[in-house]
Motif scaffolding. Structure first.
Motif, PDB file in Angstrom:
ATOM      1  N   VAL A 557      -1.718  40.824 -11.802  1.00 20.29           N
ATOM      2  CA  VAL A 557      -2.480  39.711 -12.376  1.00 20.29           C
ATOM      3  C   VAL A 557      -3.503  40.296 -13.341  1.00 20.29           C
ATOM      4  O   VAL A 557      -4.261  41.201 -12.987  1.00 20.29           O
ATOM      5  N   SER A 561      -6.981  36.388 -16.033  1.00 20.86           N
ATOM      6  CA  SER A 561      -6.499  35.271 -15.201  1.00 20.86           C
ATOM      7  C   SER A 561      -7.155  35.243 -13.825  1.00 20.86           C
ATOM      8  O   SER A 561      -6.787  34.406 -12.991  1.00 20.86           O
ATOM      9  N   VAL A 565      -7.061  32.328 -10.327  1.00 22.94           N
ATOM     10  CA  VAL A 565      -6.823  32.587  -8.907  1.00 22.94           C
ATOM     11  C   VAL A 565      -8.040  32.189  -8.080  1.00 22.94           C
ATOM     12  O   VAL A 565      -7.918  31.624  -6.983  1.00 22.94           O
ATOM     13  N   THR A 603       2.926  31.930 -16.947  1.00 21.69           N
ATOM     14  CA  THR A 603       1.835  32.760 -16.422  1.00 21.69           C
ATOM     15  C   THR A 603       1.508  32.380 -14.987  1.00 21.69           C
ATOM     16  O   THR A 603       1.304  33.255 -14.127  1.00 21.69           O
ATOM     17  N   ILE A 607       1.682  34.714 -11.623  1.00 23.31           N
ATOM     18  CA  ILE A 607       0.539  34.908 -10.732  1.00 23.31           C
ATOM     19  C   ILE A 607       0.948  34.679  -9.283  1.00 23.31           C
ATOM     20  O   ILE A 607       0.601  35.469  -8.391  1.00 23.31           O
TER      21      ILE A 607
END
Length: 712
Positions: A557, A561, A565, A603, A607
């Protein structure tokens, strides 16, 4: 405007989406690497993979170079005051390098040719009179031009013919006709150099003495072999068409009758063909066919190297590495789980010394003292004998034994990298360490060696070295970034291939680690000298930190980003670590909720995959292997035997397999499967364990023919 043209041309050539290409070009122009784009900019490229992105990058570079060439051509013609609007338009619309050079040829500055001399002598009007082919007495007309350096009628006519010959040779249609003729009909011919054909070295090329075949059907490996023989001085290689027929066809375009002027034109056309046109087009096709053979060989090399670097790994185990030998003994090293050298020794279990008892004691003691978990034996001289010896004294069910390729180990052991790693050890110890480390992690160790020395592929020293190095470096870069790198344990050579780093920053990372200790977070990378914001963006996602401050730092990751999360965790009422640990929490996440203009489903899915197995290694784990105990030497082989083997190399014409007799056997492409096989990599992979049948043994030439399709 030019960029839009590039996008359309690339899309047409590669059959890819124009928007994806346009976004890719922007990303490349902004300094993004292909691994970064492929992994972290999927929304922009519509999930183009590394291969497609590389093709776009290469085509983009080619078009930019061609655009620069066109500006040079336009400027040169303009300086001659010959650039008309029509000619400029043709050049600007041309995106074919060969066509561009044909357009430019009549205007291209050249050395003082015979035609140029004739023009300086005032013979161009005579040439035009001959080309009209209306003068039945050209000799009489030529008398008017006998003056100055033109001594007689014969010289005048010869000069005029030189001008005609050059015009014919520079005519676009004529050149294209001859190209088409070569494309359809050209034969490649290889002949032995008579005063060298009986030498021992020339015998290597005996298969090509008197060879003649259509160029379009000549396999790349055969063409490279012929060119190697030519470079060594044992062969003469030519590419030719039927001269008489071709000359006659070209003459049809220029000769309008049977008069005296027409005869002079016909002679000029023949001269143009033999002296100018044919040599030029033959060289063009020699270059083109060599480039195609190079590309074919490089493609095989690239596929092999990718398989080699992504080969199964043992992982962090305590390993004994053995570099086998007869007279000089077997070099033995013991490494800890991080690959550090703990001990080295030499044993002599084979002739001429035969100190088997002493060797047995040493191996037993080392296995126990260093709690060895696996043994790696090099596949070079005395490999089979050493393996048999180790298996006779060590319980390989608890301490498994593996045969490891030695290719390039000697190159590494004498390299600057090896000297820095082991300044107090000699080359034999360094080579044995390399063998052991290749078992633990082949990718991390093999990046220290020039890929051309790794024993895979074919004719690697005969192909374009610049193109080869670029292609191989790209493969190494892709493999390193696909796997990811532990920033706290990676060597400087390995870090060099991480997206956005390179040699200088890799060195700075290692120096920072040496001075400040292990990195605790990815964010700490920003403290490394000269590692700016762009470099951080490119490299951060590919660098792993185990047991760091943030659990996401050991995943793929990207830090950009992390906020996504963290929002997921907050929405679930848990920590980021809880999301990693608990599948039920991850299953409850609605990804649509987190889609934005910049972050799409590709994306988000990546993740979630990373949260499931952070920092997972895509490579497989090793399997043990044993040769057939019935065979040790080539003399032990019998036609019909079915034996286990390991694929050691893959070429266009087949695969080489080690069956444990000091000589690899060849499974020809026709023997790989019970179907037509165009590319051997469709059937086999490097280091794959296979069953093969012996179909021919030539002990004199040390050749073994094997089959996979005949194995029941």
């Amino acid at each position: 405007m030019e960029t839009e043209t590039f996008v359309k041309l690339i899309a047409e050539r590669l059959q890819l989406n124009e928007k994806s290409i346009a976004n890719t070009l922007k990303l490349l122009d902004n300094g993004n690497t292909i691994p970064f784009i492929a992994r972290y900019r999927k929304e922009a490229t519509n999930s183009l993979n590394e291969v497609e992105l590389t093709l776009i990058s290469e085509e983009y570079a080619r078009l930019k170079d061609l655009a620069k060439r066109k500006e040079t051509v336009l400027r040169t013609i303009a300086e001659q005051d010959k650039l008309t609007d029509e000619l400029e338009q043709r050049i600007r619309l041309c995106w074919n390098a060969t066509e561009l050079e044909d357009i430019y040829l009549p205007y291209k500055p050249k050395r003082r040719t015979r035609a140029q001399v004739a023009r300086e002598q005032g013979l161009e009007p005579l040439a035009q009179i001959l080309l009209q082919q209306r003068d039945n007495n050209p000799e009489q007309t030529a008398r008017q031009f006998v003056k100055g350096d033109v001594k007689d009628v014969e010289a005048a006519l010869k000069g005029a013919q030189d001008i005609i010959a050059e015009q014919v040779s520079e005519n676009e249609r004529t050149r294209q006709f001859l190209r088409n003729t070569f494309r359809r009909q050209a034969m490649i011919c290889s002949k032995a150099v008579k005063n060298k054909m009986d030498t021992e070295e020339a015998a290597k090329f005996s298969d090509y003495f008197g060879l003649k075949e259509p160029l379009k059907r000549c396999a790349g490996n055969r063409l490279l072999a012929m060119r190697r023989g030519e470079a060594a001085g044992f062969l003469r290689v030519s590419i030719a068409v039927d001269d008489d027929e071709t000359i006659a066809r070209i003459q049809q375009h220029y000769v309008k009758g049977n008069g005296r002027s027409s005869q002079f034109v016909a002679e000029a056309v023949e001269d143009a063909y033999k002296r100018l046109l044919c040599p030029s087009i033959e060289n063009e096709f020699a270059t083109l066919s060599k480039e195609q053979a190079d590309d074919e060989a490089i493609d095989i090399f690239v596929k092999n190297l990718r398989q080699l670097l992504m080969a199964p790994l043992l992982g962090q185990k305590r390993v004994m590495g053995i570099d086998p030998g007869f007279r000089t003994g077997c070099k033995v090293v013991c490494l800890d789980r991080q690959g550090n050298l703990l001990h080295h020794d030499v044993i002599y279990p084979h002739p001429p010394q035969r100190y088997r008892g002493q060797a047995t004691v040493i191996i037993d003691e080392l296995v126990g003292e260093y709690d060895i978990e696996a043994i790696a034996v090099g596949n070079g001289t005395a490999s089979r004998e050493t393996r048999d010896f180790i298996e006779s004294i060590v319980d390989t069910s608890t301490v498994p034994l593996y045969v490891v390729s030695e290719d390039g180990a000697s190159i590494y052991s004498a390299s600057e990298i090896a000297r820095r790693e082991f300044p107090d050890e000699d080359v034999t110890v360094r080579g044995a360490v390399s063998i052991a480390r290749r078992l633990m992690d082949p990718l991390a160790e093999l990046v220290k060696i020039d890929a051309r020395n790794l024993g895979v592929g074919q004719y690697q020293h005969d192909v374009d070295q610049g193109k080869l190095k670029k292609s191989l470096d790209q493969v190494v870069e892709f493999c390193v970034n696909t796997v990811g790198v532990n920033v706290n344990t990676a060597s400087e050579p390995l870090l060099t291939y991480v997206s956005g780093l390179g040699p200088a920053l890799a060195h700075n990372v290692v120096e920072y680690r040496r001075e400040h200790g292990a990195f605790r977070s990815r964010n700490e990378l920003k403290n490394v000298a000269r590692l700016g914001a762009n470099a951080f963006q490119q490299c951060a996602g590919f660098l792993r930190i185990d047991n760091g401050d943030n659990p996401l730092d050991r995943s793929a990751v990207h830090p950009e980003s992390y906020g996504i999360v963290e929002r997921m965790a907050a929405d679930c009422g848990c920590t980021v670590q809880d999301l990693i640990d608990r599948k039920d929490l991850r299953q409850g996440i609605q990804l649509d909720k987190y889609v934005t203009a910049a972050v799409g489903m590709p994306t988000l899915k990546d993740i979630m995959t990373e949260l499931e197995k952070p920092g997972r290694d895509p490579r497989q784990r090793l399997e043990t292997f044993s040769f057939d105990r019935r065979v040790h030497e080539i003399d032990d082989l019998e036609v019909g035997m079915v034996l286990p083997g390991i694929v050691t190399n893959i070429t266009k014409f087949g695969a080489f397999v080690d069956i444990g007799v000091h000589q690899d056997g060849l499974v020809h492409v026709s023997q790989l499967a019970r179907r037509y096989v165009k590319d051997p990599t469709e059937v086999v992979k490097l280091h794959q364990q296979v069953q093969v049948k012996v179909i021919e043994v030539d002990t004199r030439r040390h050749r073994i023919a094997l089959s996979m399709k005949q194995v029941d």
